[in-house]
Design a protein around this motif. Structure first.
Motif, PDB file in Angstrom:
ATOM      1  N   CYS A 198       0.863  -1.186   0.000  1.00 37.44           N
ATOM      2  CA  CYS A 198       0.000   0.000   0.000  1.00 37.44           C
ATOM      3  C   CYS A 198       0.899   1.235   0.000  1.00 37.44           C
ATOM      4  O   CYS A 198       1.817   1.332   0.822  1.00 37.44           O
ATOM      5  CB  CYS A 198      -0.879   0.013   1.252  1.00 37.44           C
ATOM      6  N   ILE A 199       0.627   2.158  -0.906  1.00 39.24           N
ATOM      7  CA  ILE A 199       1.359   3.425  -0.928  1.00 39.24           C
ATOM      8  C   ILE A 199       0.491   4.491  -0.255  1.00 39.24           C
ATOM      9  O   ILE A 199      -0.626   4.769  -0.700  1.00 39.24           O
ATOM     10  CB  ILE A 199       1.659   3.880  -2.371  1.00 39.24           C
ATOM     11  N   ASP A 200       1.018   5.086   0.812  1.00 36.70           N
ATOM     12  CA  ASP A 200       0.338   6.205   1.464  1.00 36.70           C
ATOM     13  C   ASP A 200       0.929   7.493   0.882  1.00 36.70           C
ATOM     14  O   ASP A 200       2.087   7.822   1.115  1.00 36.70           O
ATOM     15  CB  ASP A 200       0.581   6.129   2.978  1.00 36.70           C
ATOM     16  N   MET A 201       0.119   8.199   0.093  1.00 34.65           N
ATOM     17  CA  MET A 201       0.635   9.343  -0.655  1.00 34.65           C
ATOM     18  C   MET A 201       1.200  10.427   0.271  1.00 34.65           C
ATOM     19  O   MET A 201       2.252  11.006   0.009  1.00 34.65           O
ATOM     20  CB  MET A 201      -0.465   9.927  -1.545  1.00 34.65           C
ATOM     21  N   VAL A 215      -3.904   2.203  -2.481  1.00 38.05           N
ATOM     22  CA  VAL A 215      -3.342   3.555  -2.384  1.00 38.05           C
ATOM     23  C   VAL A 215      -4.155   4.316  -1.342  1.00 38.05           C
ATOM     24  O   VAL A 215      -5.390   4.342  -1.401  1.00 38.05           O
ATOM     25  CB  VAL A 215      -3.423   4.292  -3.742  1.00 38.05           C
ATOM     26  N   HIS A 216      -3.459   4.902  -0.362  1.00 34.09           N
ATOM     27  CA  HIS A 216      -4.125   5.763   0.615  1.00 34.09           C
ATOM     28  C   HIS A 216      -3.983   7.199   0.154  1.00 34.09           C
ATOM     29  O   HIS A 216      -2.880   7.720   0.039  1.00 34.09           O
ATOM     30  CB  HIS A 216      -3.502   5.586   2.001  1.00 34.09           C
ATOM     31  N   MET A 217      -5.128   7.829  -0.120  1.00 34.38           N
ATOM     32  CA  MET A 217      -5.122   9.176  -0.683  1.00 34.38           C
ATOM     33  C   MET A 217      -5.480  10.202   0.387  1.00 34.38           C
ATOM     34  O   MET A 217      -6.578  10.184   0.940  1.00 34.38           O
ATOM     35  CB  MET A 217      -6.158   9.289  -1.804  1.00 34.38           C
ATOM     36  N   GLU A 271      -8.531   8.782   2.562  1.00 36.94           N
ATOM     37  CA  GLU A 271      -8.092   8.515   3.939  1.00 36.94           C
ATOM     38  C   GLU A 271      -7.852   9.794   4.756  1.00 36.94           C
ATOM     39  O   GLU A 271      -7.022   9.794   5.651  1.00 36.94           O
ATOM     40  CB  GLU A 271      -6.824   7.636   3.926  1.00 36.94           C
ATOM     41  N   HIS A 272      -8.572  10.865   4.478  1.00 34.96           N
ATOM     42  CA  HIS A 272      -8.427  12.051   5.329  1.00 34.96           C
ATOM     43  C   HIS A 272      -9.107  11.800   6.681  1.00 34.96           C
ATOM     44  O   HIS A 272      -9.850  10.833   6.844  1.00 34.96           O
ATOM     45  CB  HIS A 272      -9.052  13.281   4.653  1.00 34.96           C
TER      46      HIS A 272
END
Length: 270
Positions: A170-173, A198-200, A246-247
């Motif tokens: 998982c890429i957390d931006m 992807v965590h946006m 994911e805010h």
């Protein structure tokens, strides 16, 4: 599947009374963890079935369990954390989760014998993935005091060795932008073949640290730190992924702001 957009439980801090909000945007997926108690978890599962959405579990299931301790002690001994994690994977598989997401590799700061530690962790995770038949997704995270060590160690780790264990990433931006600033492309490209989630979120820096804010095309007007458009464009390439909003609620984002972000992301993913 094509790319799938989902809502994260972080947007309501997994508050039981607000669980219905996770389904309010009509998105096909939810990712959630850190429930206050088992009843909250069961009521989430009921809502997910009712709304016919897929879901991923971001461990820990329950707030008091381990979030970071698979490799070294942050809150509890790794041996205890791993026992809890086995239960969580079993539970998630039984509930029909699409995947289990875990903070790995997580290091508080700099450490020794990193390749051996990560590989031993991968062996443990692969065994669980094989045993319970649910994909395990590894999210590299900033360490203590925003330490980029874990993200750096994953970058240094041989990707052919990672590939051998069949685990997703998982890429957390937001974390990646904080950790490596403008070098995100160099750090993320080698991970793309393995990236499943992807965590946006964007980031607003404050005197006390930083807050996760909604992803939005007009980042400057939103008073956030990073232009995420080129990053999103890169992540939209390659294999199908879950893109998770994911805010957190700390900046009280408006519905309109969140909706504009969703529309923008959907356009980017076409």
């Amino acid at each position: 599947m094509a790319h799938s957009i989902g809502m994260s439980g972080s947007t309501i801090l997994s508050n039981r009374d607000r669980l219905p909000e996770l389904f309010g945007k009509g998105l096909p997926h939810v990712e959630i963890g850190e429930f206050g108690d088992r009843d909250s978890y069961l009521s989430f599962l009921h809502l997910a079935r009712e709304n016919q959405v897929s879901f991923g579990i971001h461990v820990p299931h329950f707030r008091e369990n381990s979030k970071y301790d698979l490799l070294e002690e942050v809150k509890m001994e790794p041996s205890v954390a791993r026992k809890l994690f086995v239960e969580e994977v079993r539970e998630a598989a039984q509930s029909g989760a699409s995947y289990v997401l875990v903070h790995f590799p997580y290091f508080k700061g700099e450490t020794e014998a990193v390749v051996e530690k990560i590989e031993e962790g991968l062996q443990f995770l692969k065994h669980l993935q094989d045993t319970y038949g649910v994909p395990i997704v590894c999210e590299p995270k900033l360490g203590q005091n925003q330490s980029p060590a874990g993200i750096q160690y994953l970058y240094d780790f041989p990707m052919n060795l990672w590939g051998k264990y069949g685990l997703s990433i998982c890429i957390d931006m937001g974390d990646y932008r904080i950790a490596v600033e403008n070098n995100w492309r160099e750090y993320v490209e080698p991970l793309l073949p393995f990236t499943k989630v992807v965590h946006m979120h964007n980031v607003r820096f404050t005197e006390k640290g930083y807050i996760w804010t909604p992803i939005h095309p007009d980042f400057e007007k939103q008073d956030t730190a990073f232009d995420m458009a080129p990053f999103l464009e890169l992540l939209a390439k390659g294999r199908d992924k879950y893109f998770i909003l994911e805010h957190t609620p700390h900046t009280s984002p408006s519905e309109e702001q969140v909706d504009e972000g969703i529309v923008w992301v959907m356009e980017q993913l076409k």
